[in-house]
Design an enzyme around this catalytic site. Structure first.
Site, mmCIF file in Angstrom:
data_model
loop_
_atom_site.group_PDB
_atom_site.id
_atom_site.type_symbol
_atom_site.label_atom_id
_atom_site.label_comp_id
_atom_site.label_asym_id
_atom_site.label_seq_id
_atom_site.Cartn_x
_atom_site.Cartn_y
_atom_site.Cartn_z
ATOM 1 N N SER A 41 6.982 3.448 -21.250
ATOM 2 C CA SER A 41 8.387 3.568 -20.216
ATOM 3 C C SER A 41 8.698 5.113 -20.626
ATOM 4 O O SER A 41 10.485 4.900 -20.003
ATOM 5 C CB SER A 41 8.798 2.331 -21.277
ATOM 6 O OG SER A 41 9.164 2.804 -22.682
ATOM 7 N N GLU A 99 4.106 0.723 -30.234
ATOM 8 C CA GLU A 99 5.187 1.529 -29.418
ATOM 9 C C GLU A 99 4.306 2.785 -28.977
ATOM 10 O O GLU A 99 4.773 3.311 -27.994
ATOM 11 C CB GLU A 99 6.362 1.756 -30.601
ATOM 12 C CG GLU A 99 6.566 0.374 -31.033
ATOM 13 C CD GLU A 99 8.158 -0.098 -29.514
ATOM 14 O OE1 GLU A 99 7.647 0.594 -28.379
ATOM 15 O OE2 GLU A 99 8.901 -0.962 -29.737
ATOM 16 N N HIS A 152 6.120 -3.074 -22.796
ATOM 17 C CA HIS A 152 5.738 -4.368 -23.526
ATOM 18 C C HIS A 152 4.991 -5.671 -23.262
ATOM 19 O O HIS A 152 3.375 -5.819 -23.722
ATOM 20 C CB HIS A 152 6.323 -5.123 -24.644
ATOM 21 C CG HIS A 152 7.299 -4.041 -25.764
ATOM 22 N ND1 HIS A 152 6.145 -3.998 -26.986
ATOM 23 C CD2 HIS A 152 8.255 -3.002 -26.154
ATOM 24 C CE1 HIS A 152 6.866 -3.091 -27.636
ATOM 25 N NE2 HIS A 152 8.119 -2.508 -27.557
ATOM 26 N N HIS A 196 12.322 -0.951 -20.774
ATOM 27 C CA HIS A 196 11.788 -0.304 -22.477
ATOM 28 C C HIS A 196 10.829 -2.360 -22.662
ATOM 29 O O HIS A 196 9.675 -1.856 -22.789
ATOM 30 C CB HIS A 196 11.838 -0.530 -23.082
ATOM 31 C CG HIS A 196 11.252 -0.172 -24.115
ATOM 32 N ND1 HIS A 196 10.491 0.523 -24.642
ATOM 33 C CD2 HIS A 196 11.351 -1.141 -25.351
ATOM 34 C CE1 HIS A 196 10.064 0.759 -25.992
ATOM 35 N NE2 HIS A 196 10.421 -0.397 -26.332
#
Length: 274
Positions: free
Chosen positions: A201, A182, A141, A136
């Site tokens: 993700s 996010e 990110h 993730h």
């Protein structure tokens, strides 16, 4: 004294990760040699599955930067990624054992250091995991940290987080992070796309967030995002949309202290409030 793990949301189990390895700032060495062949295989399979559905759903900036992570067949060495990342935007990856408290998190971001969980999910958690793992954090990110505008926004967010901690406003600022970094959506020339790491993700939420008629999609408003609660264990019921990364950067240029003071007197919105 050993650092203590952070807990966000409701959970019946203790946070995962070996926090005895962590320094006072919660960073630790990435023990790359400890990854097993199964760990690398899990990362490879997750990478292949997720990257295959990016076209038409993910931000073009994200798709263009993804190869900078390096070889997809194995979990990258953070030092290798850092050679490219630092040259591009002066950011660095640092390993952490898992979720970390808000102030250490903000402090790292303010110093242009992005904390990456160094363990990977077990094969039986392939479809879903509550806590962020190395897949993730890296896949979701890091590619956009190669984008200068997003890179500067993340540093500004860290600096703002330290101020929010002093003002007792971390919850409001956390909601902004949730609904942008996010779970943010961006409107590009080719249509609506995802740029949030939690979406990028996730095999299921990526198509859901962009194409499903079920969730509501609102233009990003700082006040509305900071007043809107969110869920950590289901797809989002509300997404906020930006028209460009520069808009996100410009929106957060203001001093948030008067905003926090004003929002404290206003009711919150449910995650699915219209």
């Amino acid at each position: 004294m050993a650092v203590q793990p952070a807990v966000y949301g409701a959970s019946e189990r203790a946070p995962r990760g070996d926090y005895t390895r962590a320094r006072d700032d919660y960073t630790c060495a990435q023990d790359w040699a400890a990854y097993t062949a199964q760990d690398h295989d899990t990362y490879h399979r997750l990478y292949l599955r997720q990257s295959a559905q990016l076209p038409g759903l993910a931000s073009e900036a994200f798709i263009a930067a993804l190869p900078l992570l390096g070889a997809k067949e194995r979990i990258p060495r953070f030092d290798d990624v850092n050679e490219r990342l630092y040259r591009a935007t002066r950011w660095q990856l640092v390993a952490v054992p898992g979720l970390i408290p808000e102030v250490p998190f903000f402090s790292l971001l303010a110093a242009r250091k992005f904390p990456v969980t160094d363990w990977i999910r077990r094969p039986e958690e392939f479809e879903y995991i509550v806590e962020p793992d190395v897949f993730h954090d890296l896949f979701g990110h890091v590619p956009l940290l190669f984008n200068p505008v997003l890179a500067d926004y993340m540093q500004r967010y860290g600096e703002g987080g330290l101020k929010a901690a002093r003002l007792g406003a971390c919850e409001m600022l956390a909601r902004l992070y949730w609904y942008t970094i996010e779970f943010g959506l961006i409107r590009e020339a080719a249509g609506l796309r995802a740029y949030g790491a939690g979406i990028l993700s996730s095999h299921g939420e990526l198509p859901y967030s962009v194409r499903s008629p079920e969730p509501q999609r609102l233009p990003l408003s700082l006040e509305r995002a900071m007043r809107t609660r969110y869920k950590i264990d289901s797809y989002q019921q509300t997404y906020f949309v930006i028209d460009g990364f520069e808009q996100l950067f410009d929106l957060t240029a203001q001093d948030f202290e008067p905003l926090y003071a004003r929002l404290r007197g206003l009711p919150e919105f449910a995650a699915d409030a219209g």
